[in-house]
Design a protein around this motif. Structure first.
Motif, PDB file in Angstrom:
ATOM      1  N   CYS A 149      -5.166   8.709  -3.238  1.00 14.43           N
ATOM      2  CA  CYS A 149      -5.292   7.296  -2.884  1.00 14.43           C
ATOM      3  C   CYS A 149      -5.919   7.104  -1.517  1.00 14.43           C
ATOM      4  O   CYS A 149      -5.626   7.838  -0.581  1.00 14.43           O
ATOM      5  CB  CYS A 149      -3.910   6.635  -2.878  1.00 14.43           C
ATOM      6  SG  CYS A 149      -3.072   6.671  -4.469  1.00 14.43           S
ATOM      7  N   THR A 165       0.931   3.809  -3.115  1.00 19.73           N
ATOM      8  CA  THR A 165       0.435   5.154  -2.810  1.00 19.73           C
ATOM      9  C   THR A 165       1.481   6.200  -3.175  1.00 19.73           C
ATOM     10  O   THR A 165       1.158   7.219  -3.796  1.00 19.73           O
ATOM     11  CB  THR A 165       0.054   5.266  -1.317  1.00 19.73           C
ATOM     12  OG1 THR A 165      -0.984   4.314  -1.037  1.00 19.73           O
ATOM     13  CG2 THR A 165      -0.449   6.657  -0.978  1.00 19.73           C
ATOM     14  N   ILE A 211       0.848  -1.202   0.000  1.00 14.66           N
ATOM     15  CA  ILE A 211       0.000   0.000   0.000  1.00 14.66           C
ATOM     16  C   ILE A 211       0.878   1.244   0.000  1.00 14.66           C
ATOM     17  O   ILE A 211       0.658   2.169  -0.782  1.00 14.66           O
ATOM     18  CB  ILE A 211      -0.959   0.004   1.219  1.00 14.66           C
ATOM     19  CG1 ILE A 211      -2.024  -1.085   1.046  1.00 14.66           C
ATOM     20  CG2 ILE A 211      -1.608   1.380   1.391  1.00 14.66           C
ATOM     21  CD1 ILE A 211      -2.912  -1.276   2.266  1.00 14.66           C
ATOM     22  N   ARG A 235       0.599   8.896  -5.980  1.00 17.50           N
ATOM     23  CA  ARG A 235       0.500  10.309  -5.568  1.00 17.50           C
ATOM     24  C   ARG A 235       1.466  11.171  -6.361  1.00 17.50           C
ATOM     25  O   ARG A 235       1.154  12.305  -6.715  1.00 17.50           O
ATOM     26  CB  ARG A 235       0.760  10.445  -4.069  1.00 17.50           C
ATOM     27  CG  ARG A 235      -0.452  10.042  -3.258  1.00 17.50           C
ATOM     28  CD  ARG A 235      -0.384  10.534  -1.826  1.00 17.50           C
ATOM     29  NE  ARG A 235      -1.629  10.179  -1.138  1.00 17.50           N
ATOM     30  CZ  ARG A 235      -1.684   9.750   0.096  1.00 17.50           C
ATOM     31  NH1 ARG A 235      -0.585   9.625   0.809  1.00 17.50           N
ATOM     32  NH2 ARG A 235      -2.835   9.445   0.638  1.00 17.50           N
ATOM     33  N   SER A 249      -6.849   3.583   1.069  1.00 18.83           N
ATOM     34  CA  SER A 249      -6.427   2.190   1.156  1.00 18.83           C
ATOM     35  C   SER A 249      -7.287   1.409   2.130  1.00 18.83           C
ATOM     36  O   SER A 249      -7.889   1.968   3.052  1.00 18.83           O
ATOM     37  CB  SER A 249      -4.954   2.101   1.570  1.00 18.83           C
ATOM     38  OG  SER A 249      -4.772   2.643   2.867  1.00 18.83           O
TER      39      SER A 249
END
Length: 121
Positions: free
Chosen positions: A29, A19, A15, A23, A31
């Motif tokens: 984003c 991310t 994650i 980004r 999660s």
């Protein structure tokens, strides 16, 4: 323009890495660490344009989460891109047959993922 992506993965390192990459490319984003949490977030947040779904997770896995999304009127139109470490023959077809619009194997090829996101966002 809605450009929120929901990243669903049971590994926080995945994650975090996804991310950071997304980004940097201008995406927002959110999660979730499992299918149940993903469904809850999708119901609460109408701005999510695409879901990046890990397929192998404890509890509700990606296949079960996609099945649940397809049964839920508000969620069934949200495109899901399968993100999985499973890269065996037939895995991509299994993900597509389960409802995914795309498939990216881990480790993730960022250009391939970005190309898929551009189609669905």
């Amino acid at each position: 323009m809605v450009n929120k992506i929901l990243i669903v993965d049971d590994d926080n390192r995945n994650i975090f890495a996804l991310t950071a990459v997304l980004r940097a490319k201008g995406y927002q984003c959110l999660s979730a660490i499992g299918g149940e949490e993903a469904i809850t977030l999708l119901k609460q947040n109408k701005e999510i344009a695409v879901v990046l779904m890990d397929m192998m997770m404890p509890g509700m896995d990606g296949y079960q989460a996609m099945a649940k999304m397809s049964e839920t009127p508000d969620l069934k139109e949200i495109p899901v891109i399968a993100v999985t470490a499973q890269a065996m023959v037939g895995d991509k077809e299994r993900c597509i047959n389960a409802g995914a619009v795309g498939y990216v194997s881990k480790p993730i090829n960022v250009e391939e993922l970005t190309r898929l996101l551009a189609i669905y966002m």
